[in-house]
Design an enzyme around this catalytic site. Structure first.
Site, short mmCIF file in Angstrom:
data_model
loop_
_atom_site.label_atom_id
_atom_site.label_comp_id
_atom_site.label_asym_id
_atom_site.label_seq_id
_atom_site.Cartn_x
_atom_site.Cartn_y
_atom_site.Cartn_z
CB SER A 43 5.93 3.40 11.44
OG SER A 43 5.98 2.39 12.42
CG HIS A 152 11.11 2.70 14.97
ND1 HIS A 152 10.69 1.48 15.45
CD2 HIS A 152 9.99 3.44 14.81
CE1 HIS A 152 9.38 1.49 15.57
NE2 HIS A 152 8.93 2.67 15.18
CD GLN A 160 9.16 0.87 12.06
OE1 GLN A 160 8.92 1.86 11.39
NE2 GLN A 160 8.24 0.27 12.79
CD GLU A 161 10.15 -2.78 15.66
OE1 GLU A 161 10.12 -3.82 16.35
OE2 GLU A 161 9.27 -1.91 15.70
CD GLU A 202 10.52 0.16 18.76
OE1 GLU A 202 10.93 -1.00 18.59
OE2 GLU A 202 9.40 0.55 18.37
CG ASP A 239 7.60 -3.82 12.48
OD1 ASP A 239 6.99 -3.86 11.38
OD2 ASP A 239 7.36 -2.96 13.34
CD GLU A 280 5.08 -5.80 13.86
OE1 GLU A 280 4.73 -4.61 14.03
OE2 GLU A 280 5.80 -6.42 14.66
CG ASP A 307 1.40 -2.73 13.89
OD1 ASP A 307 0.38 -2.37 14.52
OD2 ASP A 307 2.48 -2.10 13.94
CE LYS A 332 2.34 -1.34 17.54
NZ LYS A 332 2.76 -0.59 16.33
CG HIS A 360 7.22 -1.37 22.45
ND1 HIS A 360 8.53 -0.99 22.56
CD2 HIS A 360 7.15 -2.02 21.25
CE1 HIS A 360 9.22 -1.40 21.50
NE2 HIS A 360 8.40 -2.03 20.69
NE ARG A 361 2.41 2.38 18.34
CZ ARG A 361 1.43 2.80 17.53
NH1 ARG A 361 0.17 2.74 17.94
NH2 ARG A 361 1.68 3.25 16.32
CB SER A 362 8.62 4.04 18.16
OG SER A 362 7.65 4.92 17.62
CE LYS A 383 7.62 -4.68 17.23
NZ LYS A 383 6.86 -4.35 16.01
#
Length: 413
Positions: A43, A152, A160-161, A202, A239, A280, A307, A332, A360-362, A383
């Site tokens: 994303s 994700h 998403q999270e 993730e 997120d 987020e 973000d 990031k 991090h990234r996915s 994260k």
């Protein structure tokens, strides 16, 4: 540790989604001294630095042969002979060599790989100590993604999270243990309700849910099942990745189209009912009005993290600070493309009183550089996904190693 860059060598490796990415080796005075691998997002914000892909049929168009060649050619030629400890000089040379505002010519994946490899080569010891210098350092409070949705996961969940934040503990190892126990408790909760399926990018569980709020209910139940006190020991972070469900007619969530104001009201109702400490990407990447409105109303009681809104870009972040669009920023490295630019944005956040979350990234690798980055910059939060899959646990394991030398655990509040 100083010394002259004598060679840079890039190769293609695979990330956690099985897609190609760039890994770079940095040689100093003929000796391999630093290696770094570049992550990739799913994303991704449209304002991020450009991740250069080859296109074509091979690797489904996601090859990084051109980016690697750029490291082995132009970038290597430009950096050979430079003092590897001159990170600012190296990064300035990389930015000038690319010559675009978004790293689009050489590719942010090529530029960042070289920048991080040089950083590692210069450290000559624990990277977190090198980054901290004479400044403070601490183990970050983790935001642990235990239930996945959005881009994700292959589920119907829009958010998403769903993350647990173990903040009410005296040390990082204790906090990590609590988060891991909650992760496994969620597995039991979902299994009992017949919702246990696969995991997302993730490592978090990825069930289909009747509505997004059920994700909050399940995570809350997992915290309690694990034996912890919600809000005191372990809280919840989201997120939302709202850009992913934003359309021309509004935000599509739970099968309804909402305005930014209506979506903000939904979030406020969740804040009333659940121990949420961080939100987020609550709104789209260019919906500044909704960000400002929500932060003015709720910024006193929840961390509001930009973000996609900021993409670790100093120009966009300066606008967010001036307008009061949030009170925290996600950091990031690959969104901006060099170590120096990333450190500059962290300093901007600190000066403005914003919280920072190193992320991090996915699409990750086993490279654990962000663990050292979080400690060495005294960021306070990290994260890096679920406590499952080696691309995620590599960061947690590095933090455990660092905790043997750095005992300070950041205070979330």
């Amino acid at each position: 540790m100083s010394g002259a860059v004598s060679d840079l060598s890039a190769r293609m490796i695979l990330d956690s989604r099985g897609n190609p990415t760039v890994e770079v080796d940095c040689y100093v005075d003929g000796v391999l001294r630093g290696r770094a691998a570049v992550p990739s997002g799913a994303s991704t914000g449209s304002h991020e630095a450009v991740e250069l892909r080859d296109g074509g049929a091979e690797w489904a168009g996601k090859g990084v042969g051109v980016a690697a060649a750029n490291v082995n050619g132009e970038i290597c030629d430009a950096l050979i002979g430079m003092d590897v400890a001159d990170q600012e000089g190296i990064d300035a040379a990389l930015v000038a060599l690319d010559g675009t505002a978004n790293k689009g010519r050489l590719g942010a994946n090529a530029v960042l790989g070289a920048s991080m490899a040089c950083l590692r080569a210069a450290a000559g010891g624990p990277l977190w100590r090198y980054l901290a210098g004479s400044g403070p350092s601490s183990l970050p409070v983790p935001q642990m993604n235990i239930l996945n949705g959005g881009a994700h996961a292959a589920s119907n969940v829009d958010i998403q999270e769903f993350m647990v934040v173990p903040h009410g503990f005296d040390s990082f190892p204790e906090a990590l243990r609590a988060g891991v126990e909650t992760y496994h408790a969620l597995k039991s909760v979902l299994e009992e309700e017949g919702m246990l399926g696969g995991v997302g990018d993730e490592g978090g569980f990825a069930p289909n849910l009747p509505r997004n709020e059920d994700g909050l209910r399940h995570v809350l139940g997992a915290i309690e099942r694990a034996g912890y006190t919600p809000g005191e020991q372990i809280s919840i972070a989201l997120d939302c990745a709202a850009q992913e469900f934003h359309r021309e007619d509004g935000y599509h969530i739970d099968g309804k189209a909402m305005s930014g104001t209506e979506l903000g009201a939904l979030y406020s109702s969740w804040l009333d009912s659940y121990p949420i400490v961080s939100l987020e990407d609550a709104f789209g990447e260019d919906d500044w009005e909704s960000w400002v409105e929500f932060t003015a109303r709720e910024g006193h009681r929840v961390q509001i993290v930009g973000d996609d809104l900021y993409v670790t870009n100093p120009t966009r972040f300066a606008r967010g600070i001036a307008e009061g669009a949030s009170n925290a920023i996600l950091i990031k490295l690959n969104q901006i493309g060099t170590v120096t630019e990333t450190l500059h944005v962290i300093e901007m956040a600190r000066a403005a009183g914003f919280a920072t979350v190193i992320s991090h990234r996915s699409g990750e690798t086993s490279d654990d550089i962000i663990a050292d980055f979080a400690v060495g910059t005294n960021a306070g939060q990290i994260k890096t996904g679920a406590p499952a899959r080696s691309d995620r646990t590599s960061k947690y394991n590095q933090l455990l190693r660092i905790s043997e030398q750095c005992s300070d655990f950041a205070n979330l509040f």
